[in-house]
Design a protein around this motif. Structure first.
Motif, short mmCIF file in Angstrom:
data_model
loop_
_atom_site.label_atom_id
_atom_site.label_comp_id
_atom_site.label_asym_id
_atom_site.label_seq_id
_atom_site.Cartn_x
_atom_site.Cartn_y
_atom_site.Cartn_z
N ALA A 166 0.85 -1.19 0.00
CA ALA A 166 0.00 0.00 0.00
C ALA A 166 0.89 1.23 0.00
O ALA A 166 1.95 1.27 0.62
CB ALA A 166 -0.91 -0.01 1.22
N ALA A 167 0.46 2.26 -0.70
CA ALA A 167 1.26 3.47 -0.84
C ALA A 167 0.90 4.54 0.18
O ALA A 167 1.68 5.43 0.46
CB ALA A 167 1.09 4.04 -2.25
N VAL A 168 -0.29 4.46 0.74
CA VAL A 168 -0.76 5.51 1.64
C VAL A 168 -1.28 4.89 2.93
O VAL A 168 -2.08 3.97 2.89
CB VAL A 168 -1.89 6.34 0.98
N LYS A 169 -0.84 5.39 4.05
CA LYS A 169 -1.38 4.94 5.33
C LYS A 169 -2.71 5.62 5.57
O LYS A 169 -2.97 6.72 5.10
CB LYS A 169 -0.41 5.30 6.46
N LEU A 234 -3.12 7.04 -5.07
CA LEU A 234 -2.36 5.87 -4.63
C LEU A 234 -3.24 5.00 -3.74
O LEU A 234 -4.06 5.49 -2.98
CB LEU A 234 -1.11 6.32 -3.88
N ALA A 235 -3.04 3.69 -3.84
CA ALA A 235 -3.88 2.75 -3.11
C ALA A 235 -3.62 2.81 -1.61
O ALA A 235 -2.47 2.92 -1.17
CB ALA A 235 -3.65 1.34 -3.63
N LYS A 236 -4.70 2.73 -0.82
CA LYS A 236 -4.56 2.72 0.63
C LYS A 236 -4.39 1.31 1.17
O LYS A 236 -3.96 1.11 2.30
CB LYS A 236 -5.78 3.37 1.27
N GLU A 237 -4.74 0.33 0.37
CA GLU A 237 -4.63 -1.06 0.78
C GLU A 237 -3.71 -1.80 -0.18
O GLU A 237 -3.42 -1.33 -1.28
CB GLU A 237 -6.01 -1.73 0.80
N GLU A 238 -3.26 -2.98 0.25
CA GLU A 238 -2.43 -3.80 -0.62
C GLU A 238 -3.21 -4.18 -1.88
O GLU A 238 -4.43 -4.35 -1.86
CB GLU A 238 -1.98 -5.08 0.10
N ASN A 239 -2.49 -4.32 -2.98
CA ASN A 239 -3.10 -4.62 -4.26
C ASN A 239 -2.91 -6.10 -4.57
O ASN A 239 -1.79 -6.60 -4.59
CB ASN A 239 -2.45 -3.76 -5.35
N ASP A 240 -4.02 -6.80 -4.81
CA ASP A 240 -3.94 -8.22 -5.13
C ASP A 240 -3.48 -8.47 -6.56
O ASP A 240 -3.23 -9.60 -6.95
CB ASP A 240 -5.29 -8.90 -4.90
N ASP A 241 -3.43 -7.42 -7.37
CA ASP A 241 -3.06 -7.56 -8.77
C ASP A 241 -1.62 -7.08 -8.98
O ASP A 241 -1.37 -5.88 -9.08
CB ASP A 241 -4.01 -6.75 -9.65
N PRO A 242 -0.65 -7.98 -9.03
CA PRO A 242 0.76 -7.57 -9.17
C PRO A 242 1.07 -6.99 -10.54
O PRO A 242 2.16 -6.45 -10.74
CB PRO A 242 1.52 -8.88 -8.94
N ASP A 243 0.17 -7.12 -11.49
CA ASP A 243 0.41 -6.56 -12.82
C ASP A 243 -0.08 -5.12 -12.94
O ASP A 243 -0.09 -4.55 -14.04
CB ASP A 243 -0.29 -7.40 -13.89
#
Length: 424
Positions: A166-169, A234-243
């Motif tokens: 994730a990029a943002v807390k 920027l995403a606040k959570e982890e991204n399940d899509d590595p692509d």
């Protein structure tokens, strides 16, 4: 040659061998695949890329063993350019998502990056894929790379595709120290330069966070060097899509109308002046707009990055968002840059925690806004060149102060303005 997806990418080896910015490197490979032996570009003119003396190899003790030679320069249509030679390889090792048995390839989202460009520049292209389907299964309009460019296909196994960080807390987890407050001020002010209808590129590091300060109802288009247009916050959570990542490998988001493309096409948007604004970081900026942000002499570097491409044309506005001084308190705005240049005279505006500075041939470095808590003397002491003060110098703008000033300048105010805020 090798593109993203294999255990160790040779793109960094190519960078060390050629010592070019990322966009020129991609263009050299693209030219090689198209049978063009050389081309002229303004990118890198006036820097070590043109003049020579760029470190290419170091000895075991860290001393310089080999440096680059000068490159041919030429003025074409009033634009100073340098000549770059194409790159080809015996083998091109690339990564794709899916292939049919004929060799047609499909990529997914930002994992496309440099793979299409690399595939065309090798005598034998070997594609590692996640899935092989029967010929004809992939619709003709969906093919990204036709099989004429692909000689070998292998299906990979035991893929490790970790979640992207994730990029943002979340707001409650943010630690608003003094440094964070200064950073917040710079980002808020930089976001005010983003206007509706603009196509924008944000550099790595601090500038990449500007996207989180752009008003949600704004109609702007964020472009990423990795090969995406219309990125969201920027995403606040982890991204399940590595692509699907941004240029720093962080979990990314997109909005309606987004698109994905190869890296060479991404840099063509910068070189071809299809972008209106780029916001970058810097190690040094001169009073006449010279930019230095890619190397410190004597230190190893993994690559030049793509900033030379982003600032290569005068018609693209360049804003530097950075802290006013280095960690040891030395000025970063100077009369002349002491570090190797990224480009000459390319910077239009500098935004720091101390204020906003416009740069022009007519006025040089002109301070138009001053940060809260700083005096003009503070700014002058922290700057390594003459600072001219605008007659209309005002407080550093944020969305809140700009709204307040707009109210003060309105003929009819249906509000009562107090020291504590605005009430109906």
């Amino acid at each position: 040659m090798q593109a993203y997806g294999f255990p160790s990418s040779l793109i960094h080896v190519l960078k060390h061998a050629c010592r070019n910015d990322k966009g020129t490197l991609m263009e050299k490979i693209r030219a090689g695949g198209a049978g063009i032996p050389a081309f002229f570009t303004p990118v890198g003119y006036g820097t070590l890329v043109q003049k020579g003396g760029m470190p290419l190899k170091y000895n075991a003790d860290g001393s310089l063993a080999l440096e680059s030679n000068p490159k041919e320069g030429r003025n074409i249509g009033g634009i100073n350019c340098i000549m770059e030679e194409a790159i080809t390889g015996e083998f091109a090792l690339i990564k794709a998502w899916k292939a049919d048995r004929a060799g047609n390839l499909i990529f997914r989202k930002t994992a496309r990056n440099s793979n299409p460009t690399m595939s065309k520049a090798g005598k034998i292209t070997i594609a590692e894929v996640e899935e092989i389907v029967e010929t004809g299964t992939i619709a003709e309009d969906d093919v990204h790379i036709p099989h004429v460019f692909v000689q070998r296909i292998i299906k990979g196994f035991k893929y490790r595709k970790p979640k992207r960080r994730a990029a943002v807390k979340s707001a409650e987890k943010q630690n608003y120290s003094l440094d964070h407050q200064m950073t917040d001020r710079i980002l808020k002010r930089a976001a005010l330069e983003v206007k509706d209808g603009m196509y924008i590129n944000l550099g790595c590091g601090l500038p990449s966070l500007v996207r989180n300060y752009i008003k949600p109802d704004s109609s702007v288009f964020l472009q990423s060097d990795i090969g995406a247009l219309e990125l969201g916050p920027l995403a606040k959570e982890e991204n399940d899509d590595p692509d699907f990542v941004d240029e720093a490998g962080r979990a990314a988001t997109c909005i309606g109308g987004s698109s994905f493309f190869a890296t060479d096409e991404s840099f063509a948007m910068s070189r071809g002046v299809h972008l209106d604004l780029t916001i970058l970081g810097a190690m040094e900026v001169s009073e006449c707009g010279d930019l230095a942000n890619w190397i410190v002499p004597g230190k190893m570097v993994t690559g030049m990055g793509g900033d030379m491409d982003r600032v290569s044309h005068k018609n693209t506005k360049v804003i530097i968002a950075m802290e006013h001084t280095s960690r040891d308190g030395k000025p970063k705005i100077l009369k002349d840059c002491t570090l190797p240049l990224t480009a000459e005279g390319c910077v239009n505006m500098v935004i720091t925690e101390m204020g906003v500075f416009e740069i022009s041939e007519e006025f040089g470095l002109l301070m138009t806004e001053i940060g809260d808590g700083f005096s003009v003397d503070d700014v002058k002491k922290a700057t390594g060149c003459e600072v001219k003060i605008s007659p209309g110098l005002r407080a550093m703008q944020t969305e809140e102060t700009k709204f307040y000033e707009n109210l003060m300048n309105t003929d009819y105010l249906p509000f009562t303005i107090t020291n504590f805020g605005i009430s109906p």
